[in-house]
Design an enzyme around this catalytic site. Structure first.
Site, PDB file in Angstrom:
ATOM      1  N   LYS A 101       0.869  -1.345  -0.010  1.00 41.45           N
ATOM      2  CA  LYS A 101       0.106   0.036   0.004  1.00 41.45           C
ATOM      3  C   LYS A 101       0.833   1.252   0.030  1.00 41.45           C
ATOM      4  O   LYS A 101       0.539   2.256  -0.586  1.00 41.45           O
ATOM      5  CB  LYS A 101      -0.727   0.015   1.203  1.00 41.45           C
ATOM      6  CG  LYS A 101      -2.161  -1.125   0.968  1.00 41.45           C
ATOM      7  CD  LYS A 101      -3.248  -0.624   2.002  1.00 41.45           C
ATOM      8  CE  LYS A 101      -4.405  -1.631   1.693  1.00 41.45           C
ATOM      9  NZ  LYS A 101      -4.248  -2.950   2.012  1.00 41.45           N
ATOM     10  N   GLU A 123     -10.198   7.722   4.422  1.00 42.39           N
ATOM     11  CA  GLU A 123     -10.746   6.697   5.594  1.00 42.39           C
ATOM     12  C   GLU A 123      -9.798   5.383   5.619  1.00 42.39           C
ATOM     13  O   GLU A 123      -9.004   5.010   4.625  1.00 42.39           O
ATOM     14  CB  GLU A 123     -12.148   6.205   5.228  1.00 42.39           C
ATOM     15  CG  GLU A 123     -12.382   5.251   4.018  1.00 42.39           C
ATOM     16  CD  GLU A 123     -11.690   5.671   2.690  1.00 42.39           C
ATOM     17  OE1 GLU A 123     -11.946   6.607   2.568  1.00 42.39           O
ATOM     18  OE2 GLU A 123     -11.291   4.753   1.835  1.00 42.39           O
ATOM     19  N   SER A 388       1.680  -9.560  -1.159  1.00 38.80           N
ATOM     20  CA  SER A 388       1.239  -8.173  -0.885  1.00 38.80           C
ATOM     21  C   SER A 388       1.704  -8.093   0.340  1.00 38.80           C
ATOM     22  O   SER A 388       1.956  -6.688   0.454  1.00 38.80           O
ATOM     23  CB  SER A 388      -0.234  -8.083  -1.086  1.00 38.80           C
ATOM     24  OG  SER A 388      -1.037  -8.999  -0.285  1.00 38.80           O
TER      25      SER A 388
END
Ligand code: PLP
Length: 405
Positions: A101, A123, A388
């Site tokens: 991310k 958020e 990931s």
């Protein structure tokens, strides 16, 4: 390479189109006052992010701060345990903060800085996106407001602590069910008020145009690196590429490196406890076309046509839709989507840990489980899996719920 009349040689020039569409998916379905803000971001993206100054600065940050390129590891013992197919992992678990991310958050943060914004807004549900964005904000010296439901704040105490230590404001959202959906609404409301000084940073290839494109492009570093590394290691391309799909950012990043190659591509969705609505979050497998959170895609709907409640053991995969580009690639048949259950993911979590010394995130364990299945059916060849993220965040929960295997 041509595939169902789409020329992948020039794919990125035409996808999305200038209105943000991938075929019939994507677009921007938001309030008019927010549309002006989106147009500003789109304009900035095409001028700033395509400039050599921006590109070279981001390249330096990836190397010196994030620790890129992350390696590709040959999973030798896992491969041997399954037969003759060779499995490889792209190690986003070794990216700073332990997951992919940060790749798009560092890009979005740098864009915010170049645009002269003082603040980033987002958020978060499980807190992973909030932590990545708080990290980027600290690095760039930006304020950071993270909206989070009170239910999630209680559940995700370590990530709340991380965000606060990194200097972010965690703003509690108490209305409704006080989870991700309410947090999304609150963050969008705040953005509508503050867009002159702030930019909204989405957590995946989701939301109105230009976010699905922008996040894909920032994540494409994963696929571009992996393709070159794999060629360098083996002298050829992998036969198959596999990644897990929540919103779809780590997978879109990896897939963009291979769309124009003769490589089979698989996106893995969470089957959770089973195929009954409410027991899974496999939107591309079981969903239908619909608009939510500002974009048109494939989604899981309840009887009123609203986003359905979804479930997965992996909180990062627990979302009732996926990015519009995935819906498009699914319809084209260029990417195949399939499912892995909680149980299979847990099995893969322990197997990879034991055989390779890598504890994967539960999200990533879905991709590992699918890669293992594929290896058994293929007989020979090679599979490249996106890992990931790392699984430290999941260890306590797994042991509590499943015990040691
Ligand atoms: C958030 C997350 C995901 C799912 O998000 P995508 O946008 O689908 O990539 C997958 N793995 C990890 C480790 C995550 O934190």
């Amino acid at each position: 390479m041509k595939f169902n009349d789409v020329d992948f040689e020039t794919y990125f020039k035409h996808h999305p189109d200038k209105n943000g569409y991938f075929g019939k998916y994507g677009g921007s379905f938001i309030a008019p006052e927010l549309q002006a803000a989106m147009d500003e971001i789109t304009e900035a993206y095409f001028t700033i992010c395509k400039s050599s100054k921006f590109i070279s600065e981001l390249r330096r940050i990836r190397k010196e701060f994030q620790g890129r390129p992350t390696p590709v590891s040959h999973l030798e013992r896992l491969s041997a345990s399954l037969g003759n197919v060779q499995l490889y992992a792209k190690r986003e678990d070794l990216n700073h903060t332990g997951a992919h991310k940060l790749n798009h958050c560092m890009g979005e943060g740098l864009l915010a800085k170049y645009m002269g914004k003082k603040k980033v807004i987002a958020e978060t549900g499980a807190g992973q996106h909030g932590v990545a964005l708080a990290t980027a904000a600290a690095y760039y010296g930006l304020e950071c407001d993270i909206y989070m439901g009170s239910v999630d704040i209680k559940k995700q105490a370590p990530n709340v602590a991380r965000m606060k230590i990194l200097g972010a404001n965690v703003i509690e959202v108490t209305h409704g069910l006080a989870t991700l959906k309410e947090a999304v609404d609150a963050a969008f409301d705040a953005y509508a008020r503050e867009y002159k000084d702030a930019i909204y940073c989405i957590g995946s290839v989701l939301g109105p145009h230009p976010f699905p494109m922008m996040v894909r492009d920032f994540q494409s570093v994963v696929g571009i690196e992996a393709r070159e590394q794999f060629l360098d290691m083996t002298g050829e391309l992998p036969d198959a590429v596999v990644a897990c799909v929540g919103g779809g950012s780590n997978s879109m990043g990896m897939f963009s490196g291979f769309l124009n190659d003769p490589v089979d591509i698989y996106g893995v969705e969470p089957l959770g406890k089973g195929s009954k609505l409410g027991d899974h979050a496999a939107s591309l497998t079981y969903g239908t076309e619909g608009i939510m959170h500002g974009f048109n895609s494939i989604m899981l709907k309840d009887e009123n046509g609203d986003p359905a409640p979804v479930y997965s053991i992996a909180s990062g995969l627990d979302y009732p839709s996926s990015g519009p580009e995935h819906a498009y690639l699914r319809d084209l048949g260029r990417v195949k989507y399939d499912v892995i259950s909680d149980e299979e993911a847990i099995e893969a979590f322990f197997t990879l840990s034991r055989l390779e010394g890598i504890i994967p995130a539960i999200e990533s364990s879905h991709a590992v489980a699918y890669g293992m299945k594929l290896a058994k059916t293929m007989g020979r060849g090679s599979v490249l899996i996106t890992l990931s993220g790392r699984g430290d965040k999941d260890m306590d929960f797994v042991l509590e719920q499943y015990g040691m295997r």
